[in-house]
Design an enzyme around this catalytic site. Structure first.
Site, PDB file in Angstrom:
ATOM      1  N   HIS A 154     -41.512 -44.472   6.918  1.00  0.00           N
ATOM      2  CA  HIS A 154     -42.825 -43.842   6.818  1.00  0.00           C
ATOM      3  C   HIS A 154     -43.445 -44.144   5.377  1.00  0.00           C
ATOM      4  CE1 HIS A 154     -40.504 -40.770   4.670  1.00  0.00           C
ATOM      5  NE2 HIS A 154     -41.494 -40.278   4.150  1.00  0.00           N
ATOM      6  N   HIS A 198     -44.548 -42.720   2.491  1.00  0.00           N
ATOM      7  CA  HIS A 198     -44.257 -42.384   1.188  1.00  0.00           C
ATOM      8  C   HIS A 198     -43.850 -43.009   0.215  1.00  0.00           C
ATOM      9  CE1 HIS A 198     -44.852 -37.983   3.138  1.00  0.00           C
ATOM     10  NE2 HIS A 198     -45.898 -38.537   2.798  1.00  0.00           N
ATOM     11  N   HIS A 252     -40.075 -44.156  -0.177  1.00  0.00           N
ATOM     12  CA  HIS A 252     -39.493 -44.895   0.700  1.00  0.00           C
ATOM     13  C   HIS A 252     -39.894 -46.293   0.795  1.00  0.00           C
ATOM     14  CE1 HIS A 252     -37.772 -41.095   2.580  1.00  0.00           C
ATOM     15  NE2 HIS A 252     -38.615 -40.668   1.911  1.00  0.00           N
ATOM     16  N   HIS A 297     -43.838 -34.518   9.392  1.00  0.00           N
ATOM     17  CA  HIS A 297     -43.765 -34.443   7.896  1.00  0.00           C
ATOM     18  C   HIS A 297     -45.070 -35.572   7.445  1.00  0.00           C
ATOM     19  CE1 HIS A 297     -42.057 -35.496   3.860  1.00  0.00           C
ATOM     20  NE2 HIS A 297     -42.246 -36.785   3.962  1.00  0.00           N
ATOM     21  N   HIS A 301     -32.823 -38.001   1.905  1.00  0.00           N
ATOM     22  CA  HIS A 301     -32.762 -37.133   0.942  1.00  0.00           C
ATOM     23  C   HIS A 301     -31.524 -36.341   0.518  1.00  0.00           C
ATOM     24  CE1 HIS A 301     -36.785 -38.027  -0.861  1.00  0.00           C
ATOM     25  NE2 HIS A 301     -37.200 -37.998   0.473  1.00  0.00           N
TER      26      HIS A 301
END
Ligand code: ZN
Ligand code: FE
Length: 256
Positions: free
Chosen positions: A57, A59, A62, A115, A172
């Site tokens: 994804h 973000h 990442h 998310h 995480h």
């Protein structure tokens, strides 16, 4: 069935990237790139060269190291079609139902929006692993920045249906905090209580709690257990749908 190796790489303060290595062809994929340097070190230590990069994804934590890692390795980048407009350039854009190919390995793309919208997971049946990043996490799930509780609930149901022995490679090291919260939702779950003890021991020794197994998530992760009558009762929601109970658990975690 080809032999595979998975390497967990701590990055930044609490992120994980992973290497997936196909022994028969020598192909190696990296899943997410929080930071290029630790990934390059892990590759060099094993004498592996990177063939592919899988992005879950958009973000920053990442993808921040992606341009540097691509420049250094020439690896081909796979990511979600739905995220292509907000990711660095992709060589392959994929959606649920598509497959990714890493040497001789085939991975299935699963849409796990919630998310973020367009978040994908990669399931490699031969490796017995699913790379979930910020969807299903060890004893938790990602915060709902873009999707609805119903979307995340549906996404987690897809992951819950994978073989229980599957390794859950998530993004995480949030497990200790997730454990404190999980105990408030299901204080009498003996599997949870013993898992929390193992987590406490591991974290005290600075050891990772990721990956976990899907079987232990099914037994202990409150976000996969919204259909349990005891949880609905604890939340005074007896009679509510599992998706409603899930939404409440997620909201409680946001303010925990
Ligand atoms: Zn994220
Ligand atoms: Fe993240």
């Amino acid at each position: 069935m080809g032999e595979t190796q998975i390497v967990t790489i701590p990055c930044l303060s609490d992120n994980y990237a992973f290497l997936l290595h196909d022994v028969s062809t020598g192909a190696t994929a990296c899943v997410d790139v929080p930071d290029a340097a630790p990934i390059q070190s892990a590759l060099a230590a094993r004498g592996w060269s990177l063939s592919d990069i899988l992005i879950t994804h958009h973000h920053w934590d990442h993808v921040d190291g992606l341009p540097e890692l691509v420049t250094a390795t020439g690896a081909k980048v796979w990511g979600a079609t739905a995220d292509a407009h907000r990711l660095p350039p992709l060589d392959h854009s994929v959606s649920e139902g598509d497959t990714v190919t890493i040497g001789g390995l085939t991975g299935d793309v699963i849409d796990v929006s919630g998310h973020s919208l367009g978040h994908i997971a990669f399931h490699f049946p031969e490796a017995g692993a699913v790379f979930t990043a910020d969807s299903l996490m060890a004893l938790g799930c990602g915060r709902l920045f873009e999707g609805t509780p119903e979307q995340m609930y549906d996404s987690l149901q897809k992951l819950a249906a994978l073989p229980p022995e599957t390794l859950v490679c998530s993004g995480h090291e949030y497990t200790a905090a997730n454990a404190r919260f999980a105990l408030t939702i299901e204080p009498g779950n003996p599997d949870l209580i013993s898992r929390v003890q193992r987590i406490t021991t591991a974290r005290a020794a600075d050891q990772p709690t990721v990956p976990s197994s899907l079987a232990e998530e099914l037994a202990t992760n409150p976000f996969l257990r919204a259909a349990e009558p005891a949880i609905a009762a604890t939340l005074a929601m007896t009679g509510a749908t599992p998706a409603q109970v899930f939404a409440r658990i997620r909201a409680e975690k946001d303010t925990f």
